[in-house]
Enzyme design. Structure first.
Site, PDB file in Angstrom:
ATOM      1  N   CYS A 149      41.209  41.449  48.787  1.00 55.56           N
ATOM      2  CA  CYS A 149      40.945  42.705  47.944  1.00 55.56           C
ATOM      3  C   CYS A 149      41.092  42.678  46.527  1.00 55.56           C
ATOM      4  O   CYS A 149      42.244  43.017  46.121  1.00 55.56           O
ATOM      5  CB  CYS A 149      41.573  43.509  48.704  1.00 55.56           C
ATOM      6  N   GLY A 152      42.125  41.449  39.716  1.00 50.48           N
ATOM      7  CA  GLY A 152      42.802  40.244  39.768  1.00 50.48           C
ATOM      8  C   GLY A 152      44.008  39.745  39.396  1.00 50.48           C
ATOM      9  O   GLY A 152      44.564  38.791  39.147  1.00 50.48           O
ATOM     10  N   GLY A 153      44.980  40.789  39.250  1.00 52.06           N
ATOM     11  CA  GLY A 153      46.213  40.877  38.688  1.00 52.06           C
ATOM     12  C   GLY A 153      47.106  39.890  39.684  1.00 52.06           C
ATOM     13  O   GLY A 153      47.854  38.804  39.335  1.00 52.06           O
ATOM     14  N   LYS A 154      46.976  40.085  41.029  1.00 50.41           N
ATOM     15  CA  LYS A 154      47.807  39.222  42.068  1.00 50.41           C
ATOM     16  C   LYS A 154      47.219  37.816  41.966  1.00 50.41           C
ATOM     17  O   LYS A 154      47.886  36.909  42.112  1.00 50.41           O
ATOM     18  CB  LYS A 154      48.143  39.786  43.202  1.00 50.41           C
ATOM     19  N   CYS A 168      50.248  49.936  47.664  1.00 52.76           N
ATOM     20  CA  CYS A 168      50.880  50.770  46.847  1.00 52.76           C
ATOM     21  C   CYS A 168      51.378  52.087  47.243  1.00 52.76           C
ATOM     22  O   CYS A 168      51.212  52.847  46.604  1.00 52.76           O
ATOM     23  CB  CYS A 168      50.400  50.695  45.507  1.00 52.76           C
ATOM     24  N   ASP A 223      36.226  40.556  46.959  1.00 51.82           N
ATOM     25  CA  ASP A 223      36.204  42.080  46.962  1.00 51.82           C
ATOM     26  C   ASP A 223      35.067  42.564  47.623  1.00 51.82           C
ATOM     27  O   ASP A 223      33.914  41.936  47.432  1.00 51.82           O
ATOM     28  CB  ASP A 223      36.650  42.768  45.586  1.00 51.82           C
ATOM     29  N   ASP A 253      45.649  43.138  49.669  1.00 52.98           N
ATOM     30  CA  ASP A 253      46.077  44.380  48.912  1.00 52.98           C
ATOM     31  C   ASP A 253      45.025  45.405  49.046  1.00 52.98           C
ATOM     32  O   ASP A 253      44.194  45.863  48.521  1.00 52.98           O
ATOM     33  CB  ASP A 253      46.325  43.884  47.427  1.00 52.98           C
TER      34      ASP A 253
END
Length: 385
Positions: free
Chosen positions: A227, A231-233, A337, A248, A284
């Protein structure tokens, strides 16, 4: 703009958001129609709007109405200010207080109102957080700290701090993750700084970074970010030497990954239909966002019982699909989160009940008391026989 004019502009924007317009859209529309407003004015109005959205229930209580004007009245009273000093009606200031507004005395404030907690969610959050319920909700009423993730494949944290300082940005080490910096001054300059433009730092919450740090070693391992979103992770995993494939359900959400990866000098493969199995599958998942409400306060008020139940179904579906991409000796990481047990521990308990061949290696609930946003991580692998 005068301080009073900024308050009036914020009240008008808040009325639009209370009528259903996203806050960012309302702020952008106001800025386009208000060419006289400088960058400092736009930043100040934005801060007023988001402060009011974080504290909508308590400010409405203090202001006597859930309107833009009522929220601004409540904000001033929460700060111990006399609204009459700003509500003068002169220039572009808010109209003077009516006799009813001037005479209004707020009744005693219930705890859930003081904590700006949606009433229907309070029992679930209380049960999920126990002793941390009030401190966590209180933290969500404040502006979030600004964190950076240092691209440690290319630069150390100390070197990043020195480089940021050259652009007038003060940052300090943050203990929650080995890649995390907390920005202390001049955060609005980050995206024009050399460190950011050269891909040496990225904006990322410290708890989000701590989730990555808690995963098994990934250097040289194949990783599916199931997910991926922006693209931060995926970028964080690539910086650790992982061979990352990003996926995604809505590929358009990944449009920022290629330019971000290029800037960071990272290699990430995008896939609309991932095939095969991976050493680590990271999910995520979409969630209530209850751990990050101080960043996206509108989500706190938009969430409904029906919407939460729909999220539960999506989360379970993603877990079941992601499992098919997990190597027999690999790992499945489930991340939200959220601070709600129904999205976290309960979801994992149900998933393991459907898959007795798997077991929980570890899990952790992060709350704002840890220094970042509220996050949850569960790490799963094949049950040892």
């Amino acid at each position: 703009m005068t301080p009073a004019a900024r308050l009036q502009a914020a009240a008008e924007i808040l009325d639009q958001t209370l009528n259903g317009m996203p806050a960012e859209q309302a702020l952008t529309r106001w800025a386009r129609n208000s060419r006289y407003a400088g960058s400092k004015d736009r930043a100040a109005v934005r801060d007023i709007v988001f402060d009011a959205l974080r504290c909508k229930r308590s400010f409405a209580h203090l202001g006597g109405a859930e309107t833009g004007r009522g929220l601004i009245l409540g904000a001033l009273r929460a700060q111990g200010q006399d609204p009459a000093a700003q509500f003068t009606g002169t220039g572009h200031a808010p109209a003077p207080l009516t006799p009813a507004e001037a005479a209004y005395t707020p009744p005693p404030m219930p705890q859930t109102v003081a904590l700006d907690c949606p009433e229907w969610l309070a029992p679930q959050l209380d049960a999920s957080l126990a002793a941390q319920f009030a401190p966590a909700l209180q933290a969500l009423r404040q502006r979030a700290p600004v964190f950076l993730r240092v691209n440690t494949a290319r630069i150390s944290r100390d070197q990043a701090i020195a480089l940021l300082a050259q652009d007038g940005i003060e940052a300090t080490l943050h203990p929650l993750a080995p890649t995390a910096l907390e920005v202390k001054t001049n955060p609005r300059a980050i995206q024009q700084s050399k460190a950011y433009l050269d891909g040496l730092v990225e904006l990322q919450d410290a708890a989000s970074q701590a989730v990555i740090a808690a995963l098994p070693p990934v250097q040289g391992k194949t990783v599916l970010d199931y997910c991926a979103g922006g693209g931060g992770k995926a970028l964080a995993l690539a910086a650790l030497g992982a061979l990352v494939t990003a996926h995604d359900a809505n590929p358009a959400r990944m449009q920022d990954i290629p330019p971000r990866a290029k800037r960071a000098q990272a290699s990430i493969t995008l896939s609309n239909r991932p095939e095969g199995q991976f050493d680590l599958v990271l999910t995520d998942v979409p969630c209530s966002g209850s751990g990050s409400w101080r960043r996206s306060p509108a989500g706190k008020w938009a969430l409904t019982p029906e919407g939460l139940e729909k999220l539960h179904l999506i989360q379970a579906h993603i877990l079941d699909k992601a499992k098919t991409h997990m190597r027999h000796d690999g790992y499945l990481a489930y991340v939200t989160c959220s601070m709600l047990a129904s999205e976290n521990h309960d979801q994992i308990t149900a998933f393991l009940g459907r898959n007795p061949d798997l077991e929980l290696v570890k899990d952790r609930q992060f709350t704002p008391q840890d220094g970042g946003d509220g996050f949850y991580l569960a790490l799963i692998n094949t049950r040892k026989t």
